[in-house]
Design a protein around this motif. Structure first.
Motif, PDB file in Angstrom:
ATOM      1  N   SER A 148       0.724  -1.244  -0.105  1.00 30.72           N
ATOM      2  CA  SER A 148       0.042  -0.047   0.038  1.00 30.72           C
ATOM      3  C   SER A 148       0.793   1.378  -0.038  1.00 30.72           C
ATOM      4  N   LEU A 149       1.956   1.423   0.626  1.00 27.93           N
ATOM      5  CA  LEU A 149       2.890   2.366   0.666  1.00 27.93           C
ATOM      6  C   LEU A 149       4.140   2.117  -0.061  1.00 27.93           C
ATOM      7  N   PRO A 150       4.731   3.045  -0.676  1.00 27.77           N
ATOM      8  CA  PRO A 150       6.064   2.971  -1.446  1.00 27.77           C
ATOM      9  C   PRO A 150       7.104   2.679  -0.263  1.00 27.77           C
ATOM     10  N   LYS A 151       8.300   1.916  -0.892  1.00 30.62           N
ATOM     11  CA  LYS A 151       9.452   1.591   0.007  1.00 30.62           C
ATOM     12  C   LYS A 151      10.531   3.036  -0.637  1.00 30.62           C
ATOM     13  N   LEU A 152      10.917   3.612   0.051  1.00 31.71           N
ATOM     14  CA  LEU A 152      11.797   4.464  -0.341  1.00 31.71           C
ATOM     15  C   LEU A 152      13.328   4.243   0.130  1.00 31.71           C
ATOM     16  N   SER A 153      13.556   3.543   0.957  1.00 38.43           N
ATOM     17  CA  SER A 153      14.706   3.496   1.540  1.00 38.43           C
ATOM     18  C   SER A 153      15.712   2.248   1.203  1.00 38.43           C
ATOM     19  N   ASP A 154      14.739   1.348   0.376  1.00 38.36           N
ATOM     20  CA  ASP A 154      15.652   0.254  -0.366  1.00 38.36           C
ATOM     21  C   ASP A 154      15.551   0.341  -1.850  1.00 38.36           C
ATOM     22  N   GLN A 155      16.966   0.325  -2.443  1.00 37.73           N
ATOM     23  CA  GLN A 155      17.141   0.641  -3.811  1.00 37.73           C
ATOM     24  C   GLN A 155      16.410  -0.532  -4.639  1.00 37.73           C
ATOM     25  N   GLY A 156      16.399  -1.537  -4.027  1.00 39.18           N
ATOM     26  CA  GLY A 156      15.699  -2.694  -4.708  1.00 39.18           C
ATOM     27  C   GLY A 156      14.161  -2.531  -5.090  1.00 39.18           C
ATOM     28  N   PHE A 157      13.694  -1.556  -4.702  1.00 39.87           N
ATOM     29  CA  PHE A 157      11.995  -1.256  -4.747  1.00 39.87           C
ATOM     30  C   PHE A 157      12.041  -0.048  -5.949  1.00 39.87           C
ATOM     31  N   TYR A 158      13.403   0.336  -6.630  1.00 41.32           N
ATOM     32  CA  TYR A 158      13.235   1.412  -7.709  1.00 41.32           C
ATOM     33  C   TYR A 158      12.686   2.571  -6.994  1.00 41.32           C
ATOM     34  N   PRO A 159      13.036   3.357  -5.698  1.00 37.02           N
ATOM     35  CA  PRO A 159      12.292   4.456  -5.183  1.00 37.02           C
ATOM     36  C   PRO A 159      12.400   5.404  -6.030  1.00 37.02           C
ATOM     37  N   PHE A 160      11.372   6.418  -5.978  1.00 33.97           N
ATOM     38  CA  PHE A 160      11.525   7.745  -6.398  1.00 33.97           C
ATOM     39  C   PHE A 160      10.768   8.667  -5.644  1.00 33.97           C
ATOM     40  N   TRP A 161      11.493  10.090  -5.292  1.00 36.01           N
ATOM     41  CA  TRP A 161      10.684  10.761  -4.575  1.00 36.01           C
ATOM     42  C   TRP A 161      11.425  12.349  -4.743  1.00 36.01           C
ATOM     43  N   GLU A 162      10.599  13.342  -4.829  1.00 32.16           N
ATOM     44  CA  GLU A 162      10.594  14.657  -5.325  1.00 32.16           C
ATOM     45  C   GLU A 162      10.000  15.442  -4.599  1.00 32.16           C
ATOM     46  N   ALA A 163      10.595  17.004  -4.359  1.00 33.65           N
ATOM     47  CA  ALA A 163       9.937  17.898  -3.471  1.00 33.65           C
ATOM     48  C   ALA A 163      10.166  18.880  -4.326  1.00 33.65           C
ATOM     49  N   TYR A 164       9.326  19.829  -4.345  1.00 32.78           N
ATOM     50  CA  TYR A 164       9.409  21.069  -5.260  1.00 32.78           C
ATOM     51  C   TYR A 164       8.307  22.211  -4.760  1.00 32.78           C
ATOM     52  N   ALA A 165       9.113  23.492  -5.044  1.00 37.03           N
ATOM     53  CA  ALA A 165       8.452  24.812  -4.329  1.00 37.03           C
ATOM     54  C   ALA A 165       8.748  25.706  -5.564  1.00 37.03           C
ATOM     55  N   GLU A 166       7.697  26.530  -5.713  1.00 36.45           N
ATOM     56  CA  GLU A 166       7.735  27.648  -6.711  1.00 36.45           C
ATOM     57  C   GLU A 166       6.967  28.682  -6.266  1.00 36.45           C
ATOM     58  N   ALA A 167       7.425  29.950  -6.649  1.00 39.02           N
ATOM     59  CA  ALA A 167       6.742  31.179  -6.160  1.00 39.02           C
ATOM     60  C   ALA A 167       6.631  32.117  -7.393  1.00 39.02           C
ATOM     61  N   GLU A 168       5.447  32.743  -7.408  1.00 38.61           N
ATOM     62  CA  GLU A 168       5.259  33.700  -8.589  1.00 38.61           C
ATOM     63  C   GLU A 168       4.702  34.828  -8.188  1.00 38.61           C
ATOM     64  N   TRP A 169       5.474  35.971  -8.777  1.00 40.90           N
ATOM     65  CA  TRP A 169       4.815  37.369  -8.221  1.00 40.90           C
ATOM     66  C   TRP A 169       4.120  38.016  -9.429  1.00 40.90           C
ATOM     67  N   ASP A 170       3.084  38.593  -9.511  1.00 41.06           N
ATOM     68  CA  ASP A 170       2.401  39.273 -10.516  1.00 41.06           C
ATOM     69  C   ASP A 170       2.101  40.551 -10.160  1.00 41.06           C
TER      70      ASP A 170
END
Length: 413
Positions: free
Chosen positions: A391-413
């Motif tokens: 049910s939940l991904p395994k992120l600490s074991d490379q054998g599970f081909y883990p992927f994670w990403e954090a992203y932040a963006e700020a736009e001023w108009d």
């Protein structure tokens, strides 16, 4: 790019210009009751450069793409045409459109559509999306080299149920599609697949579509061919039956969506050898969102197990190309980020995504996104399962081909 290519591109552009000019000059027969009008666009790209192979030898690279689209409208009908020439294409296979002396253009797309009130019918090249695409999602994306439009017929009808029969502000929508295509995989080393498919979708709406309940059934046949010994042809074919169910609840600032499908595949031929092998896979997707005037929050979850298998094993029972569920990770339009994108394994991947869109600060829009995923199983060198997650991904074991990403963006108009 030689003189012939330039001439063909010029003729294609001239063809589109002629259609638009005819419309403005009234060269299409019409009267005040039956207005004929047309829209069109032309897309021309050319690139030239060089790269190096493993032995540091210079290799020239070139692409030339010409796409002319036009749509002609008459009363409730629409005629769509696309001329295309990829000679060569930047991504994927080239399309050898023919436009020689005394010949007309070879159309990559053509369709005739009729739409009136709640009835919509289209014949020719057609696309469709049922639910969120776990069973049927026929679309084209040139940057991804992905094209699953089929040559066939699509129809849709909507019936609003009178409140005298059912006092729930109810409606029912029925959609159906059928046809065939030759699918060319994104990985150009793989063989093209011939697909013949048909599908029907029924969607019930209640309380002015604040509650939607839908069901889809897909039946498809596939075949791939490759060269064998002594000039023989080796054919692999299978049949797929796929039911799909989904629900969508929209309650003011909250919206929840849930979809589940079961992929039932039976292979009857493998490299021209008769076989009788079957497989049942599943896929699930859910999303929950909340939005108001200052913040929007969305949580997506995927559990795709169309065909869980050793990465070195067969792909005979892989997901059909006509199915394309949500990727559940952020797509970017920035050049440097898109070059390191995540290749989603739709056959075997589970994960989630949380996104926040904040507009509380005047003139600022802040976007925060976090994504994680992995496969279901970890295998040893012999292809045996040594660990699993459901049910939940395994992120600490490379054998599970883990992927994670954090992203932040700020736009001023």
């Amino acid at each position: 790019m030689n003189e012939r290519d330039v001439k063909r591109a010029f003729q294609a552009s001239l063809f589109l210009f002629y259609i638009l000019l005819c419309n403005s000059g009234k060269c299409l027969a019409q009267n005040s009751e039956n207005d004929v009008h047309a829209t069109g666009s032309n897309f021309l790209r050319y690139g030239s450069g060089s790269t190096q192979d493993a032995a540091n030898n210079a290799l020239s690279k070139q692409y030339f793409e010409e796409i002319a689209d036009t749509r002609i409208f008459f009363d409730n009908f629409q005629l769509g045409l696309r001329y295309e020439m990829d000679d060569p294409s930047e991504v994927g296979r080239s399309y050898p459109a023919t436009l020689g002396e005394g010949q007309g253009p070879e159309f990559r797309r053509r369709w005739l559509a009729y739409k009136k009130d709640d009835v919509d019918v289209q014949a020719g090249d057609v696309s469709a999306l049922f639910g969120r695409g776990l069973a049927i999602n026929l679309f084209e994306s040139r940057p991804l080299n992905y094209d699953t439009w089929i040559d066939g017929v699509f129809g849709k009808g909507v019936y609003k149920i009178p409140n005298e029969l059912l006092a729930l502000d109810a409606s029912v929508k029925v959609q159906a599609i059928g046809g065939q295509e030759t699918y060319y995989p994104v990985d150009t080393t793989q063989l093209p697949m011939n697909i013949s498919a048909r599908s029907v979708n029924t969607e019930f709406g209640f309380f002015k579509k604040k509650l939607l309940l839908g069901a889809t059934f897909v039946q498809a046949w596939t075949s791939t061919s490759q060269s064998g010994p002594f000039n023989s042809t080796l054919v692999t074919s299978r049949q797929v039956n796929e039911p799909d169910f989904y629900a969508d609840v929209n309650a003011g600032q909250f919206e929840g969506f849930l979809e589940w499908t079961e992929d039932r595949t039976r292979a009857n031929q493998l490299n021209s050898q008769s076989v009788d092998s079957s497989h049942i896979g599943h896929a699930g997707y859910a999303s929950l969102s909340y939005s108001n005037s200052v913040v929007g929050l969305t949580f997506d979850y995927k559990n795709y197990s169309y065909f869980i298998h050793n990465p070195d094993g067969t792909t005979l029972f892989s997901k059909l190309p006509i199915s394309s569920p949500p990727e559940v990770y952020k797509d970017f339009t920035f050049t440097e980020i898109t070059r390191t994108t995540h290749a989603v394994n739709f056959d075997d991947e589970l994960g989630y995504q949380l996104e926040a869109n904040i507009t509380a600060i005047p003139q600022f829009v802040i976007d925060l996104d976090a994504t994680a995923s992995s496969t279901h199983n970890k295998y040893d060198a012999n292809g045996n399962i040594v660990a699993s997650t459901s049910s939940l991904p395994k992120l600490s074991d490379q054998g599970f081909y883990p992927f994670w990403e954090a992203y932040a963006e700020a736009e001023w108009d």
